[in-house]
Design a protein around this motif. Structure first.
Motif, PDB file in Angstrom:
ATOM      1  N   LEU A 137       0.799  -1.218   0.000  1.00 36.64           N
ATOM      2  CA  LEU A 137       0.000   0.000   0.000  1.00 36.64           C
ATOM      3  C   LEU A 137       0.836   1.274   0.000  1.00 36.64           C
ATOM      4  O   LEU A 137       0.586   2.162  -0.830  1.00 36.64           O
ATOM      5  CB  LEU A 137      -0.984  -0.003   1.168  1.00 36.64           C
ATOM      6  CG  LEU A 137      -1.885   1.232   1.279  1.00 36.64           C
ATOM      7  CD1 LEU A 137      -2.715   1.413   0.018  1.00 36.64           C
ATOM      8  CD2 LEU A 137      -2.778   1.129   2.510  1.00 36.64           C
ATOM      9  N   PRO A 138       1.821   1.447   0.870  1.00 36.18           N
ATOM     10  CA  PRO A 138       2.600   2.699   0.828  1.00 36.18           C
ATOM     11  C   PRO A 138       3.258   2.950  -0.530  1.00 36.18           C
ATOM     12  O   PRO A 138       3.270   4.082  -1.023  1.00 36.18           O
ATOM     13  CB  PRO A 138       3.640   2.503   1.939  1.00 36.18           C
ATOM     14  CG  PRO A 138       2.996   1.556   2.891  1.00 36.18           C
ATOM     15  CD  PRO A 138       2.215   0.616   2.024  1.00 36.18           C
ATOM     16  N   ARG A 139       3.808   1.900  -1.137  1.00 39.48           N
ATOM     17  CA  ARG A 139       4.420   2.077  -2.459  1.00 39.48           C
ATOM     18  C   ARG A 139       3.377   2.459  -3.496  1.00 39.48           C
ATOM     19  O   ARG A 139       3.599   3.347  -4.331  1.00 39.48           O
ATOM     20  CB  ARG A 139       5.136   0.791  -2.894  1.00 39.48           C
ATOM     21  CG  ARG A 139       5.825   0.916  -4.253  1.00 39.48           C
ATOM     22  CD  ARG A 139       6.341  -0.411  -4.757  1.00 39.48           C
ATOM     23  NE  ARG A 139       5.275  -1.339  -5.071  1.00 39.48           N
ATOM     24  CZ  ARG A 139       4.558  -1.286  -6.200  1.00 39.48           C
ATOM     25  NH1 ARG A 139       4.757  -0.333  -7.090  1.00 39.48           N
ATOM     26  NH2 ARG A 139       3.621  -2.185  -6.415  1.00 39.48           N
ATOM     27  N   LEU A 140       2.218   1.814  -3.456  1.00 37.19           N
ATOM     28  CA  LEU A 140       1.166   2.104  -4.423  1.00 37.19           C
ATOM     29  C   LEU A 140       0.623   3.521  -4.254  1.00 37.19           C
ATOM     30  O   LEU A 140       0.287   4.175  -5.242  1.00 37.19           O
ATOM     31  CB  LEU A 140       0.038   1.083  -4.292  1.00 37.19           C
ATOM     32  CG  LEU A 140       0.359  -0.315  -4.817  1.00 37.19           C
ATOM     33  CD1 LEU A 140      -0.726  -1.302  -4.396  1.00 37.19           C
ATOM     34  CD2 LEU A 140       0.506  -0.296  -6.331  1.00 37.19           C
ATOM     35  N   GLN A 141       0.518   3.987  -3.041  1.00 38.57           N
ATOM     36  CA  GLN A 141       0.048   5.356  -2.817  1.00 38.57           C
ATOM     37  C   GLN A 141       0.986   6.358  -3.477  1.00 38.57           C
ATOM     38  O   GLN A 141       0.535   7.317  -4.114  1.00 38.57           O
ATOM     39  CB  GLN A 141      -0.078   5.624  -1.311  1.00 38.57           C
ATOM     40  CG  GLN A 141      -1.237   4.882  -0.667  1.00 38.57           C
ATOM     41  CD  GLN A 141      -1.212   4.948   0.848  1.00 38.57           C
ATOM     42  OE1 GLN A 141      -0.148   4.929   1.467  1.00 38.57           O
ATOM     43  NE2 GLN A 141      -2.385   5.006   1.466  1.00 38.57           N
ATOM     44  N   LYS A 142       2.283   6.133  -3.354  1.00 39.87           N
ATOM     45  CA  LYS A 142       3.259   7.017  -4.003  1.00 39.87           C
ATOM     46  C   LYS A 142       3.190   6.884  -5.524  1.00 39.87           C
ATOM     47  O   LYS A 142       3.282   7.884  -6.250  1.00 39.87           O
ATOM     48  CB  LYS A 142       4.668   6.683  -3.506  1.00 39.87           C
ATOM     49  CG  LYS A 142       4.899   6.985  -2.034  1.00 39.87           C
ATOM     50  CD  LYS A 142       6.291   6.566  -1.609  1.00 39.87           C
ATOM     51  CE  LYS A 142       6.516   6.806  -0.125  1.00 39.87           C
ATOM     52  NZ  LYS A 142       7.869   6.353   0.310  1.00 39.87           N
ATOM     53  N   GLN A 143       3.029   5.663  -6.012  1.00 42.45           N
ATOM     54  CA  GLN A 143       2.981   5.442  -7.450  1.00 42.45           C
ATOM     55  C   GLN A 143       1.759   6.105  -8.063  1.00 42.45           C
ATOM     56  O   GLN A 143       1.842   6.745  -9.120  1.00 42.45           O
ATOM     57  CB  GLN A 143       2.974   3.943  -7.756  1.00 42.45           C
ATOM     58  CG  GLN A 143       3.026   3.622  -9.248  1.00 42.45           C
ATOM     59  CD  GLN A 143       3.078   2.128  -9.512  1.00 42.45           C
ATOM     60  OE1 GLN A 143       2.613   1.328  -8.709  1.00 42.45           O
ATOM     61  NE2 GLN A 143       3.628   1.742 -10.652  1.00 42.45           N
ATOM     62  N   ILE A 144       0.615   5.980  -7.423  1.00 38.59           N
ATOM     63  CA  ILE A 144      -0.613   6.597  -7.936  1.00 38.59           C
ATOM     64  C   ILE A 144      -0.475   8.115  -7.958  1.00 38.59           C
ATOM     65  O   ILE A 144      -0.862   8.775  -8.929  1.00 38.59           O
ATOM     66  CB  ILE A 144      -1.823   6.153  -7.090  1.00 38.59           C
ATOM     67  CG1 ILE A 144      -2.124   4.664  -7.336  1.00 38.59           C
ATOM     68  CG2 ILE A 144      -3.058   6.990  -7.417  1.00 38.59           C
ATOM     69  CD1 ILE A 144      -3.130   4.069  -6.378  1.00 38.59           C
ATOM     70  N   ALA A 145       0.095   8.690  -6.898  1.00 39.99           N
ATOM     71  CA  ALA A 145       0.296  10.138  -6.857  1.00 39.99           C
ATOM     72  C   ALA A 145       1.200  10.594  -7.991  1.00 39.99           C
ATOM     73  O   ALA A 145       0.958  11.639  -8.618  1.00 39.99           O
ATOM     74  CB  ALA A 145       0.880  10.542  -5.504  1.00 39.99           C
ATOM     75  N   ARG A 177     -10.241   0.431  -0.608  1.00 36.84           N
ATOM     76  CA  ARG A 177     -10.729   1.777  -0.347  1.00 36.84           C
ATOM     77  C   ARG A 177      -9.569   2.750  -0.165  1.00 36.84           C
ATOM     78  O   ARG A 177      -9.656   3.912  -0.573  1.00 36.84           O
ATOM     79  CB  ARG A 177     -11.637   1.778   0.884  1.00 36.84           C
ATOM     80  CG  ARG A 177     -13.004   1.161   0.621  1.00 36.84           C
ATOM     81  CD  ARG A 177     -13.866   1.161   1.873  1.00 36.84           C
ATOM     82  NE  ARG A 177     -15.238   0.757   1.592  1.00 36.84           N
ATOM     83  CZ  ARG A 177     -16.224   0.793   2.484  1.00 36.84           C
ATOM     84  NH1 ARG A 177     -15.971   1.207   3.727  1.00 36.84           N
ATOM     85  NH2 ARG A 177     -17.443   0.414   2.156  1.00 36.84           N
ATOM     86  N   SER A 178      -8.490   2.284   0.428  1.00 34.87           N
ATOM     87  CA  SER A 178      -7.302   3.132   0.570  1.00 34.87           C
ATOM     88  C   SER A 178      -6.712   3.470  -0.797  1.00 34.87           C
ATOM     89  O   SER A 178      -6.212   4.581  -1.005  1.00 34.87           O
ATOM     90  CB  SER A 178      -6.250   2.440   1.447  1.00 34.87           C
ATOM     91  OG  SER A 178      -6.713   2.266   2.772  1.00 34.87           O
ATOM     92  N   LEU A 179      -6.754   2.518  -1.733  1.00 39.21           N
ATOM     93  CA  LEU A 179      -6.291   2.789  -3.092  1.00 39.21           C
ATOM     94  C   LEU A 179      -7.179   3.831  -3.772  1.00 39.21           C
ATOM     95  O   LEU A 179      -6.689   4.686  -4.519  1.00 39.21           O
ATOM     96  CB  LEU A 179      -6.262   1.497  -3.907  1.00 39.21           C
ATOM     97  CG  LEU A 179      -5.249   0.437  -3.477  1.00 39.21           C
ATOM     98  CD1 LEU A 179      -5.436  -0.846  -4.286  1.00 39.21           C
ATOM     99  CD2 LEU A 179      -3.822   0.956  -3.626  1.00 39.21           C
ATOM    100  N   ALA A 180      -8.478   3.761  -3.507  1.00 36.27           N
ATOM    101  CA  ALA A 180      -9.385   4.766  -4.045  1.00 36.27           C
ATOM    102  C   ALA A 180      -9.073   6.138  -3.469  1.00 36.27           C
ATOM    103  O   ALA A 180      -9.041   7.149  -4.194  1.00 36.27           O
ATOM    104  CB  ALA A 180     -10.834   4.378  -3.751  1.00 36.27           C
ATOM    105  N   GLU A 181      -8.828   6.202  -2.176  1.00 41.25           N
ATOM    106  CA  GLU A 181      -8.491   7.475  -1.537  1.00 41.25           C
ATOM    107  C   GLU A 181      -7.169   8.023  -2.059  1.00 41.25           C
ATOM    108  O   GLU A 181      -6.967   9.244  -2.098  1.00 41.25           O
ATOM    109  CB  GLU A 181      -8.424   7.289  -0.024  1.00 41.25           C
ATOM    110  CG  GLU A 181      -9.786   7.021   0.608  1.00 41.25           C
ATOM    111  CD  GLU A 181      -9.689   6.641   2.076  1.00 41.25           C
ATOM    112  OE1 GLU A 181      -8.562   6.377   2.545  1.00 41.25           O
ATOM    113  OE2 GLU A 181     -10.745   6.614   2.749  1.00 41.25           O
ATOM    114  N   ALA A 182      -6.283   7.134  -2.488  1.00 44.78           N
ATOM    115  CA  ALA A 182      -4.995   7.563  -3.037  1.00 44.78           C
ATOM    116  C   ALA A 182      -5.124   8.154  -4.428  1.00 44.78           C
ATOM    117  O   ALA A 182      -4.191   8.818  -4.906  1.00 44.78           O
ATOM    118  CB  ALA A 182      -4.018   6.388  -3.059  1.00 44.78           C
TER     119      ALA A 182
END
Length: 242
Positions: A137-145, A177-182
Motif C-alpha cells: 500500500l505505501p508504495r502504491l500510494q506514491k505510485q498513484i500520486a 478503499r485506501s487505493l481509491a483514496e490515493a
C-alpha cells in the motif's frame, strides 16, 4: 477451439479498443522444474496463446500467485511468447523494479495507466528479484500520486483476497478503499474464484472479484462457475460509464 469456447462473448470482446485478461499460469512447452509452494502449479502449452490472440486480448496481467510457478525461466518464457504474439503484459518481470512499473496506454484522447499487483504468495518479487509486483500500500500510494501527473485514468488490477468466498474480506475492503483514496479511478480485483461485491467509494468504482472466466473448476458450488467482466468507456480524463 477458441471460437467455440468464447461463444457469444467473442463479438463483445472484439469490439473493444483495449481488452485486458489475467493470465493465471505459465506458457511453456520446455522442460521446466516447478517451484516448491503451497498449492498447485499451473503450466499451459505455449500454443494456447492462440486463445488470447483470437480475441485479441491486448494486455495480459501477470501479477498473480502462479506467474512464477516454474521459476524465472517459466516467467521469462511466458513473457517471450506473449511478446512474440503482440500481447503486452504488466505486473511481473525478471526484476522487481520493472514488475512494479505501470503500463501507459493511449487510445483516442485518453492516457490510461494500468497497475497490476498481487499478494503473490510464493510468486511475488522478493528483494528485487523476478516475480509479481507486490500489493504494497505505501508504495502504491506514491505510485498513484506520481502517475496523476502523466495519466488521465488510473486503473488498478489487484490479484488478492480470500479464495472461494462470495464476499470480500474486511482487510481487502479497507485496502482497496485506501487505493481509491490515493487517487485510483477504477479498481478491478481478481483471485478469489468467485464474483464478489461491487461498490462506488468516493467516486471510485471497486469490483472486489470478477470470479472465474476461462478457469474451469470441478466444483458443486454455483459461484465457482460464475464470473463477469467490465466494459468501460472513457472520455478524456473521465470514466464515462461502466
Amino acid at each position: 477451439d477458441p471460437a467455440g469456447f468464447y461463444g457469444d462473448l467473442l463479438p463483445v470482446l472484439q469490439e473493444t479498443n483495449l481488452a485486458i485478461v489475467n493470465l493465471e499460469g505459465v506458457l511453456s512447452d520446455g522442460e521446466l522444474q516447478p517451484i516448491i509452494k503451497d498449492g498447485p502449479v499451473i503450466r499451459l502449452p505455449a500454443s494456447l496463446v492462440g486463445g488470447l490472440t483470437m480475441v485479441p486480448f491486448h494486455l495480459a496481467c501477470l501479477a498473480n500467485n502462479h506467474t512464477l510457478d516454474y521459476g524465472s525461466e517459466g516467467l521469462g518464457g511466458t513473457m517471450e511468447v506473449l511478446a512474440r504474439h503482440g500481447i503486452q503484459f504488466v505486473g511481473a518481470w525478471l526484476n522487481g523494479e520493472a514488475a512494479e512499473a505501470a503500463k501507459i496506454i493511449e487510445f483516442g484522447p485518453t492516457r490510461l495507466a494500468v497497475i497490476n499487483v498481487a499478494e503473490g504468495e510464493e510468486c511475488r518479487s522478493v528483494n528485487g528479484g523476478p516475480g509479481a509486483a507486490s500489493l504494497d500500500l505505501p508504495r502504491l500510494q506514491k505510485q498513484i500520486a506520481s502517475l496523476r501527473k502523466e495519466a488521465d485514468i488510473i486503473l488498478v488490477l489487484p490479484h488478492a483476497g480470500r479464495e472461494h468466498l462470495p464476499i470480500p474480506a474486511p482487510h481487502i475492503r479497507k485496502l482497496y478503499r485506501s487505493l481509491a483514496e490515493a487517487g485510483a479511478d477504477l479498481i478491478i480485483g481478481h483471485h478469489p474464484h468467485m464474483p464478489q461485491g461491487i461498490e462506488y467509494y468516493k467516486g471510485t468504482l471497486i469490483a472486489y472479484s470478477l470470479g472465474n472466466f476461462a478457469f474451469l473448476m470441478e466444483s458443486p458450488l454455483e459461484f465457482h462457475h460464475l464470473g463477469y467482466f467490465f466494459k468501460t468507456r472513457f472520455r478524456g480524463s473521465h470514466v464515462q460509464n461502466v
